[in-house]
Design a protein around this motif. Structure first.
Motif, PDB file in Angstrom:
ATOM      1  N   VAL A   1       0.876  -1.172   0.000  1.00  0.00           N
ATOM      2  CA  VAL A   1       0.000   0.000   0.000  1.00  0.00           C
ATOM      3  C   VAL A   1       0.911   1.220   0.000  1.00  0.00           C
ATOM      4  O   VAL A   1       1.683   1.423   0.937  1.00  0.00           O
ATOM      5  N   ASP A   2       0.855   2.023  -1.070  1.00  0.00           N
ATOM      6  CA  ASP A   2       1.782   3.157  -1.164  1.00  0.00           C
ATOM      7  C   ASP A   2       1.334   4.112  -2.267  1.00  0.00           C
ATOM      8  O   ASP A   2       0.588   3.730  -3.169  1.00  0.00           O
ATOM      9  N   GLY A   3       1.825   5.333  -2.181  1.00  0.00           N
ATOM     10  CA  GLY A   3       1.599   6.323  -3.231  1.00  0.00           C
ATOM     11  C   GLY A   3       0.417   7.228  -2.934  1.00  0.00           C
ATOM     12  O   GLY A   3      -0.345   6.998  -1.999  1.00  0.00           O
ATOM     13  N   PRO A   4       0.246   8.269  -3.752  1.00  0.00           N
ATOM     14  CA  PRO A   4      -0.878   9.174  -3.548  1.00  0.00           C
ATOM     15  C   PRO A   4      -2.207   8.504  -3.867  1.00  0.00           C
ATOM     16  O   PRO A   4      -2.296   7.673  -4.781  1.00  0.00           O
ATOM     17  N   VAL A   5      -3.240   8.859  -3.098  1.00  0.00           N
ATOM     18  CA  VAL A   5      -4.600   8.380  -3.354  1.00  0.00           C
ATOM     19  C   VAL A   5      -5.210   9.256  -4.453  1.00  0.00           C
ATOM     20  O   VAL A   5      -5.018  10.471  -4.459  1.00  0.00           O
ATOM     21  N   ARG A   6      -5.903   8.621  -5.388  1.00  0.00           N
ATOM     22  CA  ARG A   6      -6.521   9.391  -6.470  1.00  0.00           C
ATOM     23  C   ARG A   6      -7.546  10.400  -5.919  1.00  0.00           C
ATOM     24  O   ARG A   6      -8.438  10.044  -5.156  1.00  0.00           O
ATOM     25  N   GLN A   7      -7.387  11.655  -6.314  1.00  0.00           N
ATOM     26  CA  GLN A   7      -8.234  12.734  -5.806  1.00  0.00           C
ATOM     27  C   GLN A   7      -9.511  12.877  -6.635  1.00  0.00           C
ATOM     28  O   GLN A   7      -9.569  12.486  -7.793  1.00  0.00           O
ATOM     29  N   LYS A   8     -10.507  13.471  -6.019  1.00  0.00           N
ATOM     30  CA  LYS A   8     -11.751  13.813  -6.732  1.00  0.00           C
ATOM     31  C   LYS A   8     -11.417  14.766  -7.879  1.00  0.00           C
ATOM     32  O   LYS A   8     -10.587  15.648  -7.738  1.00  0.00           O
ATOM     33  N   GLY A   9     -12.040  14.568  -9.013  1.00  0.00           N
ATOM     34  CA  GLY A   9     -11.762  15.416 -10.166  1.00  0.00           C
ATOM     35  C   GLY A   9     -10.644  14.884 -11.042  1.00  0.00           C
ATOM     36  O   GLY A   9     -10.391  15.411 -12.121  1.00  0.00           O
ATOM     37  N   MET A  10      -9.953  13.815 -10.576  1.00  0.00           N
ATOM     38  CA  MET A  10      -8.851  13.230 -11.353  1.00  0.00           C
ATOM     39  C   MET A  10      -9.234  11.836 -11.890  1.00  0.00           C
ATOM     40  O   MET A  10      -8.374  11.015 -12.178  1.00  0.00           O
ATOM     41  N   GLU A  11     -10.530  11.616 -12.026  1.00  0.00           N
ATOM     42  CA  GLU A  11     -10.986  10.319 -12.518  1.00  0.00           C
ATOM     43  C   GLU A  11     -10.572  10.125 -13.976  1.00  0.00           C
ATOM     44  O   GLU A  11     -10.648  11.061 -14.780  1.00  0.00           O
TER      45      GLU A  11
ATOM     46  N   VAL B   1      20.334   4.657 -17.120  1.00  0.00           N
ATOM     47  CA  VAL B   1      20.681   3.627 -16.133  1.00  0.00           C
ATOM     48  C   VAL B   1      20.037   2.294 -16.488  1.00  0.00           C
ATOM     49  O   VAL B   1      18.950   2.248 -17.071  1.00  0.00           O
ATOM     50  N   ASP B   2      20.734   1.236 -16.125  1.00  0.00           N
ATOM     51  CA  ASP B   2      20.286  -0.142 -16.343  1.00  0.00           C
ATOM     52  C   ASP B   2      19.857  -0.701 -14.990  1.00  0.00           C
ATOM     53  O   ASP B   2      20.680  -0.832 -14.076  1.00  0.00           O
ATOM     54  N   LEU B   3      18.576  -1.028 -14.843  1.00  0.00           N
ATOM     55  CA  LEU B   3      18.043  -1.508 -13.558  1.00  0.00           C
ATOM     56  C   LEU B   3      17.757  -3.015 -13.575  1.00  0.00           C
ATOM     57  O   LEU B   3      17.162  -3.530 -12.642  1.00  0.00           O
ATOM     58  N   ARG B   4      18.220  -3.693 -14.621  1.00  0.00           N
ATOM     59  CA  ARG B   4      17.863  -5.116 -14.756  1.00  0.00           C
ATOM     60  C   ARG B   4      18.358  -5.965 -13.599  1.00  0.00           C
ATOM     61  O   ARG B   4      17.697  -6.924 -13.195  1.00  0.00           O
ATOM     62  N   GLU B   5      19.528  -5.600 -13.056  1.00  0.00           N
ATOM     63  CA  GLU B   5      20.092  -6.384 -11.943  1.00  0.00           C
ATOM     64  C   GLU B   5      19.955  -5.649 -10.610  1.00  0.00           C
ATOM     65  O   GLU B   5      20.517  -6.079  -9.605  1.00  0.00           O
ATOM     66  N   LEU B   6      19.219  -4.559 -10.596  1.00  0.00           N
ATOM     67  CA  LEU B   6      19.065  -3.785  -9.355  1.00  0.00           C
ATOM     68  C   LEU B   6      18.315  -4.608  -8.311  1.00  0.00           C
ATOM     69  O   LEU B   6      17.225  -5.095  -8.589  1.00  0.00           O
ATOM     70  N   PRO B   7      18.882  -4.759  -7.100  1.00  0.00           N
ATOM     71  CA  PRO B   7      18.121  -5.463  -6.058  1.00  0.00           C
ATOM     72  C   PRO B   7      16.965  -4.559  -5.613  1.00  0.00           C
ATOM     73  O   PRO B   7      17.183  -3.563  -4.939  1.00  0.00           O
ATOM     74  N   PHE B   8      15.782  -4.886  -6.052  1.00  0.00           N
ATOM     75  CA  PHE B   8      14.613  -4.061  -5.742  1.00  0.00           C
ATOM     76  C   PHE B   8      13.475  -4.969  -5.298  1.00  0.00           C
ATOM     77  O   PHE B   8      12.939  -5.741  -6.085  1.00  0.00           O
ATOM     78  N   GLU B   9      13.140  -4.885  -4.013  1.00  0.00           N
ATOM     79  CA  GLU B   9      12.104  -5.774  -3.465  1.00  0.00           C
ATOM     80  C   GLU B   9      10.730  -5.458  -4.022  1.00  0.00           C
ATOM     81  O   GLU B   9       9.859  -6.309  -4.102  1.00  0.00           O
ATOM     82  N   GLY B  10      10.508  -4.196  -4.347  1.00  0.00           N
ATOM     83  CA  GLY B  10       9.189  -3.785  -4.814  1.00  0.00           C
ATOM     84  C   GLY B  10       8.696  -2.598  -4.010  1.00  0.00           C
ATOM     85  O   GLY B  10       9.438  -2.002  -3.228  1.00  0.00           O
ATOM     86  N   GLY B  11       7.433  -2.257  -4.209  1.00  0.00           N
ATOM     87  CA  GLY B  11       6.892  -1.067  -3.566  1.00  0.00           C
ATOM     88  C   GLY B  11       7.023   0.116  -4.497  1.00  0.00           C
ATOM     89  O   GLY B  11       7.145  -0.034  -5.719  1.00  0.00           O
ATOM     90  N   LEU B  12       7.029   1.306  -3.921  1.00  0.00           N
ATOM     91  CA  LEU B  12       7.071   2.525  -4.729  1.00  0.00           C
ATOM     92  C   LEU B  12       8.239   3.390  -4.294  1.00  0.00           C
ATOM     93  O   LEU B  12       8.428   3.635  -3.108  1.00  0.00           O
ATOM     94  N   THR B  13       9.053   3.824  -5.255  1.00  0.00           N
ATOM     95  CA  THR B  13      10.111   4.786  -4.965  1.00  0.00           C
ATOM     96  C   THR B  13      10.027   5.928  -5.966  1.00  0.00           C
ATOM     97  O   THR B  13       9.727   5.713  -7.142  1.00  0.00           O
ATOM     98  N   LEU B  14      10.288   7.148  -5.494  1.00  0.00           N
ATOM     99  CA  LEU B  14      10.344   8.329  -6.363  1.00  0.00           C
ATOM    100  C   LEU B  14      11.780   8.674  -6.741  1.00  0.00           C
ATOM    101  O   LEU B  14      12.025   9.655  -7.435  1.00  0.00           O
ATOM    102  N   ARG B  15      12.723   7.844  -6.269  1.00  0.00           N
ATOM    103  CA  ARG B  15      14.144   8.155  -6.449  1.00  0.00           C
ATOM    104  C   ARG B  15      14.491   8.390  -7.914  1.00  0.00           C
ATOM    105  O   ARG B  15      15.152   9.359  -8.261  1.00  0.00           O
ATOM    106  N   PHE B  16      14.047   7.510  -8.805  1.00  0.00           N
ATOM    107  CA  PHE B  16      14.401   7.616 -10.225  1.00  0.00           C
ATOM    108  C   PHE B  16      13.804   8.886 -10.833  1.00  0.00           C
ATOM    109  O   PHE B  16      14.463   9.601 -11.585  1.00  0.00           O
ATOM    110  N   LEU B  17      12.570   9.153 -10.495  1.00  0.00           N
ATOM    111  CA  LEU B  17      11.880  10.339 -11.014  1.00  0.00           C
ATOM    112  C   LEU B  17      12.593  11.622 -10.577  1.00  0.00           C
ATOM    113  O   LEU B  17      12.873  12.505 -11.392  1.00  0.00           O
TER     114      LEU B  17
END
Length: 383
Positions: A157-167, A296-312
């Motif tokens: 469970v992560d990230g912004p919740v969709r706001q009203k008006g952004m449907e 960047v090449d992320l194919r071998e990046l140890p990434f468990e999952g979830g949400l990160t804004l680091r790349f952005l």
């Protein structure tokens, strides 16, 4: 209505669709429509649900196909034409493009609609949007709706919740980017929270649960869920990298490793290079087509999952914080985010922690609501 489905029993993971004795009992002597695609397979990807049900004598009248089509080969956003399944002759009706919801005419002569599609747990992955609209159609036309449940491979469970008006079609319901539910649980939430724009306001829902799966259990998909999510690494990175789809930066569409690389045709973005090209079965009109991209090449990046804004945030800085260049489609970025706030926060130079802190109140409320709809044991909440 829409209660906790059919309880599991057994010893190892069994998908809802693999509990064939339950499924056939529910569908016996009924006229059936399926909402399925290439992910609707059982027995480790060996048998398609349509074939399995026809072999059991179930009267499948038609198939409704979502984005990417029944065989899952169409490009993202491409309209899918109606057709017939070559193998079985079953009519296939597209519910992607202009017609996102089955019409009363298309549901005529149908008793029950069965949904069995593999989700990846992200709000902007449109199979769950299709599910919402099919539930609406079933409510409006008094049809039963059965979800055959599957695991969520991005079970956070992560990230912004969709706001009203952004449907939009990448944000039909007011849920976070990572909703932390199975499709069965999400269907139950949509139904009970009154999110269906229909009369009556809920559909006759049944969830066929999985056996021996709980939240937090890893799951490796037997087939790729869409053309540009070819493996587990792409699926894990997809929630974090999808935001780039509204920018000038490539995430590797037009390569054999989409959603595992990031780059742009300028050496300042990194030493790794790749060149997007039209690739049947992946993307035929990729961003930065034919240009060498550096990044960047992320194919071998140890990434468990979830949400990160680091790349952005990193790539925005490397782009010289040039918002007009970077956010090439700002309104699309806002729809993917479900809020205008995230783009403004990045432009203002807020850190990932500051941005995350701003999500907390709404995420806390969502987590409380989510608890009501869990059909499987929950994982311990990470602090």
């Amino acid at each position: 209505m829409g209660g906790p489905g059919i309880p599991p029993k057994g010893s190892s993971l069994k998908l809802g669709a693999e509990r064939m004795e339950v499924v056939t009992r529910l569908l016996k002597d009924k006229r059936v429509a399926l909402v399925v695609n290439h992910t609707s397979v059982i027995e480790d990807g060996q048998v398609h649900l349509l074939d399995a049900l026809l072999n059991k004598g179930i009267d499948v009248k038609k198939v409704f196909a979502p984005e990417h089509g029944f065989r899952g080969t169409e490009d993202a956003g491409k309209e899918v034409a109606d057709s017939r399944d070559i193998k079985t002759g079953t009519p296939i009706i597209s519910i992607y493009g202009k017609n996102k919801k089955p019409t009363a005419q298309q549901l005529e002569g149908i008793d029950v609609v069965v949904f069995d599609i593999q989700d990846v747990g992200a709000r902007f992955f449109t199979y769950i949007s299709t599910m919402h609209y099919v539930m609406e159609a079933c409510a409006e036309n008094d049809k039963d709706f059965i979800v055959l449940d599957r695991p969520n491979p991005n079970d956070y469970v992560d990230g912004p919740v969709r706001q009203k008006g952004m449907e939009s079609f990448v944000g039909v319901d007011p849920i976070p980017v990572l909703h932390g539910l199975t499709v069965g649980e999400l269907a139950w939430m949509i139904n009970e929270e009154g999110w269906l724009d229909s009369t009556p306001d809920s559909c006759k829902l049944m969830v066929v649960k999985m056996e021996n799966w709980k939240h937090g259990d890893p799951y490796w998909l037997p087939v790729k869920p869409s053309p540009n999510l070819p493996n587990d690494q792409a699926i894990r990175l997809y929630p974090s990298l999808c935001f780039f789809e509204a920018t000038n930066i490539s995430v590797g569409r037009g390569t054999f490793f989409p959603f595992q690389v990031i780059g742009y045709p300028d050496k300042k973005y990194g030493e790794f290079s790749f060149t997007p090209e039209p690739l049947p079965g992946f993307d035929t009109k990729p961003l930065q087509n034919g240009k060498t991209c550096y990044g960047v090449d992320l194919r071998e990046l140890p990434f468990e999952g979830g949400l990160t804004l680091r790349f952005l945030l990193d790539f925005y800085k490397m782009a010289g914080k040039d918002q007009a260049f970077f956010f090439s489609r700002p309104s699309w970025f806002d729809l993917l985010s479900g809020t205008k706030q995230l783009r403004y926060q990045i432009i203002r130079g807020m850190s990932e922690k500051e941005i995350r802190d701003s999500w907390k109140p709404e995420l806390d409320n969502y987590r409380k609501m989510r608890k009501k709809y869990l059909l499987y044991k929950d994982y311990p909440v990470k602090k």
